[in-house]
Design an enzyme around this catalytic site. Sequence first.
Site, PDB file in Angstrom:
ATOM      1  N   CYS A   1     -14.438  -0.612 -21.059  1.00  0.00           N
ATOM      2  CA  CYS A   1     -13.535   0.262 -20.304  1.00  0.00           C
ATOM      3  C   CYS A   1     -12.068  -0.052 -20.551  1.00  0.00           C
ATOM      4  CB  CYS A   1     -13.855   0.175 -18.817  1.00  0.00           C
ATOM      5  SG  CYS A   1     -15.566   0.608 -18.423  1.00  0.00           S
TER       6      CYS A   1
ATOM      7  N   HIS B   1      -8.102   3.077 -15.072  1.00  0.00           N
ATOM      8  CA  HIS B   1      -9.472   3.396 -15.482  1.00  0.00           C
ATOM      9  C   HIS B   1     -10.223   3.937 -14.276  1.00  0.00           C
ATOM     10  CE1 HIS B   1     -13.580   3.088 -16.671  1.00  0.00           C
ATOM     11  NE2 HIS B   1     -13.806   1.966 -15.986  1.00  0.00           N
TER      12      HIS B   1
ATOM     13  N   ASN C   1     -17.319   7.407 -13.974  1.00  0.00           N
ATOM     14  CA  ASN C   1     -16.788   6.380 -14.873  1.00  0.00           C
ATOM     15  C   ASN C   1     -17.183   6.723 -16.304  1.00  0.00           C
ATOM     16  OD1 ASN C   1     -16.298   4.085 -16.405  1.00  0.00           O
ATOM     17  ND2 ASN C   1     -17.033   2.659 -14.856  1.00  0.00           N
TER      18      ASN C   1
END
Length: 401
Positions: free
Chosen positions: A179, A327, A357
């Site tokens: 990520c 993020h 996500n």
Amino acid sequence: MVAASSLALPRAAVPCPARSRAGLRAGFLGFAPPVALPAQQLRCCASSVDDGVVSAEASKPRLPRVVGMGSKLVGCGSAIPTLSISNDNLSKIVETSDEWIAARTGIRNRRVLSGDETLRGLSVQAAQNALEMAQVKAEDVDIVILCTSTPDDLFGGACQVLTEVGCINAFGFDITAACSGFIVGLLTATHFIKGGGAQNVLVVGADALSKYVDWTDRGTCILFGDAAGAVLVQACSADEDGLLGFSVQSDGNGQKHLNAVTSNDESILSNTNGVAGFPPKKATYSCIQMNGKEVFRFAVRCVPQSIEKALEEAGLPASSIDWLLLHQANQRIIDAAASRLDIPSDKVISNLANYGNTSAASIPLALDEAVRSGKVKSGDIIAASGFGAGLTWGSAIVKWG
């Protein structure tokens, strides 16, 4: 339960000709035309020949390239799969509800690959959209960086992406930092420009974590989705520099809290000819394993610190931030980090509710939506931060446009 909800689960993951020097465009990797430079500006001469020994191929001396120029973001793009999976859809698979998921994560929907869709296809579309916004031709791209942990090919996907986009003069490679990948890609791009003479670098963040999710585990299956996002980073003069400060860190001690490790199947050969331990067993990847509480603690502690370090490198106060772009992992993490940095909610970019996500795609996907909606304008200062498996985390202070 799948049939009852009319929901098809994502497919499980199963674990160029040589170009002459004339084919390299001026300005990249040292093949630049003469440039008039101020006396104080640094110059770097690169030579591949030993003193007194000059090959036929290197009969013409390499010209100096500029070191220390600026870089800026001039275009962005994104792409998402067609299939949208709501919290209500998931409640027909695992014991959960829309209210339970939304309260703990902020997520309402997520997109997952289906049918003939591929991560490469999403990456190509995002890259094309970024080039279109930047008004840069594909053949003028020097480098393509694909930031992903889930390529369609174990050996990477950047080469296939650049070929389909038409970046015939570009070199491509993958970056794997989960990520945090897109932030690492931005840092790599600006280093290629400021230290390598590249003019246009395409950075793509793309992931399809749905292929590595255990869809019977409500602790993880509610979180992840698939997407791709891209930006075009372009060389500019030093006073136009738009990538102002970075901070990147990693700590392998946290790997136990977030991972998708390899496991070994039984050997397919029964006769090993008496050699113990041979042949090696076939490797496959496990589903994503995550300790949510520990990841949350890590993120709310490290992300604000990382942004503060990037601001310090940029020489800017926190009050200069126009937008906070983290993020998109969990809305509670985003809110906690914003609170610790004293950034009001109306300066926080979040599209987590719609996509979940999406790993390395989350920052460029949210950026693209914010730019195209008119929220982010030219000259705005953005504090972006990625964090995730590794553990890795990193921040960038960037000026849009």
